[in-house]
Design an enzyme around this catalytic site. Structure first.
Site, mmCIF file in Angstrom:
data_model
loop_
_atom_site.group_PDB
_atom_site.id
_atom_site.type_symbol
_atom_site.label_atom_id
_atom_site.label_comp_id
_atom_site.label_asym_id
_atom_site.label_seq_id
_atom_site.Cartn_x
_atom_site.Cartn_y
_atom_site.Cartn_z
ATOM 1 C CG ASP A 180 -0.555 -13.503 75.243
ATOM 2 O OD1 ASP A 180 0.018 -14.261 74.293
ATOM 3 O OD2 ASP A 180 -0.671 -12.317 74.643
ATOM 4 C CG ASP A 207 -2.631 -14.002 71.861
ATOM 5 O OD1 ASP A 207 -2.660 -12.860 72.106
ATOM 6 O OD2 ASP A 207 -1.656 -14.769 71.656
ATOM 7 C CG ASP A 244 -3.867 -9.417 74.055
ATOM 8 O OD1 ASP A 244 -3.950 -8.627 74.856
ATOM 9 O OD2 ASP A 244 -3.378 -9.244 72.873
HETATM 10 N N1 DCP Z 1 0.545 -9.316 66.278
HETATM 11 C C1 DCP Z 1 1.121 -8.670 65.500
HETATM 12 N N2 DCP Z 1 1.830 -7.453 65.902
HETATM 13 C C2 DCP Z 1 1.960 -7.035 67.285
HETATM 14 C C3 DCP Z 1 1.373 -7.836 68.068
HETATM 15 C C4 DCP Z 1 0.778 -8.846 67.898
HETATM 16 O O1 DCP Z 1 1.188 -8.905 64.427
HETATM 17 N N3 DCP Z 1 2.570 -5.937 67.419
HETATM 18 C C5 DCP Z 1 -0.039 -10.450 66.023
HETATM 19 C C6 DCP Z 1 0.617 -11.775 65.786
HETATM 20 C C7 DCP Z 1 0.929 -12.562 66.980
HETATM 21 C C8 DCP Z 1 -0.481 -12.226 67.565
HETATM 22 O O2 DCP Z 1 -0.917 -10.918 67.413
HETATM 23 O O3 DCP Z 1 1.112 -13.614 66.656
HETATM 24 C C9 DCP Z 1 -0.536 -12.585 69.055
HETATM 25 O O4 DCP Z 1 0.502 -11.789 69.845
HETATM 26 P P1 DCP Z 1 1.397 -12.394 70.923
HETATM 27 O O5 DCP Z 1 2.272 -10.930 71.317
HETATM 28 O O6 DCP Z 1 0.404 -12.784 71.735
HETATM 29 O O7 DCP Z 1 2.080 -13.263 69.914
HETATM 30 P P2 DCP Z 1 2.234 -14.930 69.834
HETATM 31 O O8 DCP Z 1 0.857 -15.376 70.424
HETATM 32 O O9 DCP Z 1 2.462 -15.516 68.528
HETATM 33 O O10 DCP Z 1 3.349 -15.580 71.034
HETATM 34 P P3 DCP Z 1 3.461 -16.019 72.543
HETATM 35 O O11 DCP Z 1 3.372 -17.426 72.450
HETATM 36 O O12 DCP Z 1 4.566 -15.447 73.103
HETATM 37 O O13 DCP Z 1 2.006 -15.395 72.991
HETATM 38 MG MG MG Z 2 0.162 -14.781 72.484
#
Ligand code: DCP
Ligand code: MG
Length: 472
Positions: free
Chosen positions: A346, A348, A396
């Site tokens: 996604d 963010d 997000d």
């Molecule tokens: N986050 C967190 N705990 C969660 C969900 C999110 O600490 N339960 C924080 C850390 C993540 C950020 O929000 O890095 C963004 O969530 P994502 O699920 O989008 O994760 P990423 O952006 O790191 O991974 P991706 O590249 O798969 O979107």
């Molecule tokens: Mg993300």
């Protein structure tokens, strides 16, 4: 989406998503692209042994090196372990192989450093078993020092620097599968153990090639070490293989790849005997949430990863919409893309505006969604899939009060393991409570202010870790 009544509460628009899970893991990927065409390696079995040689060959091939099984004239580099230059030359003579003056005879440390660096490193005297400079002293004795001296590694990811250059993917891929399987089975303890192990190995600047290399590394429980040992010896883990073939694992992986589907729903569908998404979609007795409906509708789009280009394009749209209502707002891309990832599941964004009032903050996201909804209707784009010229992407959006932006930025940049560990560190090592909104000192009974992420790290007594070093 109901609005939070507390103005200080962050507005989180869009349901908390599940990581999109694609079928197939990188463990099952037999062919490797050759990245370094000019090098043809041969790894000497003598004094190394068959299994270790096979392991190193597989690892080097994964890293883009061309490694030959047989000795031939095309070989440019011979890699040996525990052999002196003269021993290798003697062995070559025994094979009737005429070593050309171009042939490099190297210690395994060169290969290990090269694999860690992701590219062939410069060959220096410590790597070369036979010196190129013939006027120099006789061939140097083999260096027995480990490839890199390990500093004490912290059990907390927030005290490690973890870039995207993972030298231990062969192990971390395996751990990811096992952690996910334990998550599906709601075994939190084992799940966390494998996630922590994967995280610590990702931070290492070298590849683990023998059990000796694991000495002094935290977060490697016995269960984890057994898997490492098996992979070193056999090149793969039987437990991982069994999980990948497990019907329940495969079904959960498939079901949770649908946006809005979590463990509960997966469990239900699995118990009902479902194994494919098509059958589930056709079952009229099942009720789907609006999220799940969108998940099925845009399934193909959502399981395909978001590229950085797509993320940047989305960023322009977000800024345009946000600035229509709050012209002074800062819009920052967070999550994986801020950590330097090239793809994500996604995109963010963190939005904050100096001088905005509570009601501005509360109303911004509904206004933005409203604007997009109107645009969508005006442009005639609808959910029809045929001949569509657009792609559905998960976005997000997080809005926060300006004074809390540093905490929100730190919290939403991730990685998840990094967040878990910096909070755990704050609690256990500093008697402080950290979340996406604030930092509270339990001893002094005060909230600590911060204008930047650097200040939060300083409050916690931690060295600053850059976003691209938080890929824990
Ligand atoms: N986050 C967190 N705990 C969660 C969900 C999110 O600490 N339960 C924080 C850390 C993540 C950020 O929000 O890095 C963004 O969530 P994502 O699920 O989008 O994760 P990423 O952006 O790191 O991974 P991706 O590249 O798969 O979107
Ligand atoms: Mg993300």
């Amino acid at each position: 989406m109901p609005l939070p009544t507390n103005p200080l509460q962050m507005v989180h628009l869009g349901p908390r998503k599940k990581r999109s899970r694609q079928m197939g893991a990188s463990m099952v990927c037999p062919s490797h692209d050759v990245k370094f065409q000019d090098l043809v390696l041969y790894i000497l079995e003598k004094k190394m042994g068959t299994t270790r040689r096979a392991f190193l060959m597989e690892l080097a091939r994964r890293k883009g090196f061309r490694v030959e099984n047989e000795l031939s004239d095309s070989i440019t580099h011979i890699v040996a372990e525990n052999n002196s230059g003269s021993e290798v030359l003697e062995w070559l003579q025994g094979q009737n192989h005429k070593a050309s003056s171009q042939l490099e005879l190297l210690d395994v440390s060169w290969l290990i450093e090269s694999m860690a660096a992701g590219t062939p490193v410069e060959m220096t005297g410590k790597h070369q078993l036979v010196k190129r400079d013939y006027s120099a002293s006789p061939s140097p004795e083999l260096q027995k020092t480990p490839p890199l001296v390990i500093k004490k590694i912290s059990q907390y990811a927030c005290q490690r620097r973890t870039t995207l250059n993972n030298c231990n993917q062969i192990f971390t891929d395996a751990f990811d599968v096992l952690a996910e399987n334990y998550e599906f089975r709601e075994n939190e303890v084992f799940c966390l153990a494998f996630m922590r192990a994967a995280s610590v190995l990702k931070s290492l600047p070298f590849t683990i090639i023998s059990m000796k290399d694991t000495e002094g590394i935290p977060c490697l429980e016995d269960k984890v070490k057994c898997i490492i040992e098996e992979i070193i010896e056999d090149g793969e883990s039987s437990e991982v293989k069994a999980v990948l073939n497990d019907e329940r694992y495969q079904s959960f992986k498939l079901f949770t790849s649908v946006f809005g589907v979590g463990l509960k729903t997966s469990e239900k569908w699995f118990r009902m005997g479902y194994r494919t998404l098509n059958k589930i979609k056709l079952d009229k007795t099942l009720k789907f949430t609006p999220m799940q409906k969108a998940g099925f509708l845009y399934y193909e789009d959502l399981v395909s990863c978001v590229t950085r280009e797509e993320a940047e394009a989305v960023g322009m749209l977000v800024k345009e919409a946000v600035w229509a209502f709050l012209p002074e707002a800062f819009v920052t891309m967070t999550g994986g893309f801020r950590r330097g990832k090239k793809i994500g599941h996604d995109v963010d964004f963190l939005i904050t505006s100096p001088g905005s009032r509570d009601e501005d903050e509360e109303q911004l996201l509904p206004k933005v969604i409203n604007l997009w909804e109107r645009k969508r209707v005006d442009s005639g784009k609808c959910s029809q899939q045929e001949g569509k010229t657009w792609k559905a992407i998960r976005v997000d959006l997080v809005m926060c009060p300006y004074e809390r932006r540093a905490f929100a930025l730190l919290g939403w940049t991730g990685s998840r393991q990094f967040e878990r560990d910096i909070r755990r560190y704050a609690t256990h090592e500093r008697k402080m409570i950290l979340d996406n909104h604030a930092l509270y000192d339990k001893t002094k009974k005060i909230f600590l202010k911060a204008e930047s992420e650097e200040e939060i790290f300083a409050h916690l007594g931690l060295d600053y870790i850059e976003p691209w070093e938080r890929n824990a």
